[in-house]
Each structure stands twice: as structure tokens, then as C-alpha cells.
Design an enzyme around this catalytic site. Structure first.
Site, PDB file in Angstrom:
ATOM      1  N   ARG A 145      -7.484  10.590 -25.696  1.00  0.00           N
ATOM      2  CA  ARG A 145      -7.988  10.010 -24.734  1.00  0.00           C
ATOM      3  C   ARG A 145      -8.821   8.742 -25.012  1.00  0.00           C
ATOM      4  NH1 ARG A 145      -7.715  15.181 -22.498  1.00  0.00           N
ATOM      5  NH2 ARG A 145      -9.668  15.665 -23.202  1.00  0.00           N
ATOM      6  N   GLU A 148     -16.189  25.730 -31.373  1.00  0.00           N
ATOM      7  CA  GLU A 148     -16.893  27.239 -31.137  1.00  0.00           C
ATOM      8  C   GLU A 148     -16.277  28.200 -31.940  1.00  0.00           C
ATOM      9  OE1 GLU A 148     -16.621  27.437 -26.748  1.00  0.00           O
ATOM     10  OE2 GLU A 148     -17.524  29.373 -26.716  1.00  0.00           O
TER      11      GLU A 148
END
Ligand code: AMP
Length: 172
Positions: free
Chosen positions: A61, A98
Site C-alpha cells: 500500500r 507477532e
């Protein structure tokens, strides 16, 4: 259009791509020509005074904003890509997610030594992605002079921990 007005066109999708993440969906802003144009104009106003040689946009993006800004600024566009996508020799920077790790790559000859680079992505969250991008620029002996985002998630307050100035259109 002000940044606050632009924000109204960005949709919040709870629990995407996983539980607990509030995903900022920019597709609703991009499809309105006057909103997209305003985003680029506002970003341009923030960075037009910077002394830079290249805009390096982060897949995927970041490309949406980095490419039109590079044209508007009259600067070269450099692509920072996810692992395994670039065809020539690359530098590589791993970063923690994560769960596990991921990596970003850039062509080794994309930026010459000593050049000044502005990084561009859509959103700053923990800062792990942009920190890896800074690492790539440094690996080729160039200088990351700032990072520009459409959105900065203030809750994660990563801007303060980044080694370079952060320019964000909307803090939310
Ligand atoms: P981070 O490395 O944590 O700063 O995450 C930034 C990258 O992950 C950017 O490339 C974003 O496109 C994406 N990202 C992280 N959190 C979100 C979110 N809440 N909504 C949309 N994109 C996100």
C-alpha cells in the site's frame, strides 16, 4: 479537503486479519477521486520542503502513495518489496512479527551511497516494517531522512521510538 475530512472516508474493519486488530481500510478513500487527490496533495505539502533524492515505497500500500508523490516531486521511485520478489541482487532485512519473522528486500543498486531517501507507507503501527526499511537504506550506505504515512496509530506510539523523523497526515 482536510486530513480530518479524509479520515471520514477510511473504513474501520474490526478483527481483520485476526482477532483484536482494527484494520484501517483505505479502499473506500481511494475510490473517491477527490479524496485520493487530496491525500496526495496533503502529503506533498508535508514533504515538499525536504531535501531528498529518492522516494522509497514499501510494498504494497506504500506504492499507492509513493508513486504519485515521486512524480509530483520529480524524484526517482525505489521499490521496497516483500521477500523473493525482486529479480536482481538484493539487500535484505528481517524483522519480527507477532508470530515469527518476515523480511523486506531492496535492489542493491537501487540507491547510491550517500543519497537521501524518504520512506513511504500507508500506516505506522508498531514501526517494525519501517524500521526494517531504514535498515535496507543504511545497508547500501544511503540515508533515510524521514518516513511519511497516511495514518499513524498513536496508541502504539511508535513514532517516538523511530530513528528518523515521522511525517503522518492523520494521527488516530
Ligand atoms: P507496523 O510494522 O506494525 O508498523 O505495521 C505497518 C504495516 O502493517 C503497514 O504496511 C500497514 O499496511 C500494515 N498494518 C498494520 N496495522 C494495520 C491496521 N490496523 N490497518 C491496516 N494496515 C495495518
Amino acid at each position: 479537503m482536510t486530513p480530518a475530512e479524509i479520515l471520514k472516508h477510511i473504513r474501520n474493519i474490526p478483527d481483520f486479519p485476526k482477532q483484536g486488530i482494527m484494520f484501517k481500510d483505505i479502499t473506500t478513500a481511494l475510490k473517491e477521486p477527490e479524496v485520493f487527490q487530496s491525500i496526495i496533495d496533503n502529503m506533498y505539502e508535508q514533504i515538499k520542503g525536504l531535501d531528498i533524492d529518492y522516494i522509497a515505497a514499501i510494498e504494497s500500500r506504500g506504492y499507492l502513495f509513493g508513486a504519485p508523490l515521486a512524480c509530483k516531486m520529480g524524484k526517482g521511485l525505489v521499490l521496497i518489496r516483500k521477500s523473493g520478489k525482486l529479480p536482481a541482487e538484493v539487500v535484505r532485512q528481517e524483522y519480527s512479527l507477532e508470530y515469527g519473522t518476515d523480511a523486506l528486500e531492496m535492489h542493491k543498486d537501487a540507491v547510491e551511497k550517500g543519497k537521501k531517501v524518504l520512506l513511504v507507507d500507508d500506516l505506522l503501527a508498531t514501526g517494525g516494517t519501517v524500521r526494517a526499511a531504514v535498515g535496507l537504506v543504511e545497508q547500501v550506505g544511503a540515508e533515510a531522512v524521514g518516513a511519511l504515512f497516511l495514518l499513524e496509530l498513536q496508541q502504539l506510539s511508535s513514532a517516538a521510538n523511530l530513528p528518523i523523523p515521522v511525517y503522518s497526515l492523520i494521527r488516530c
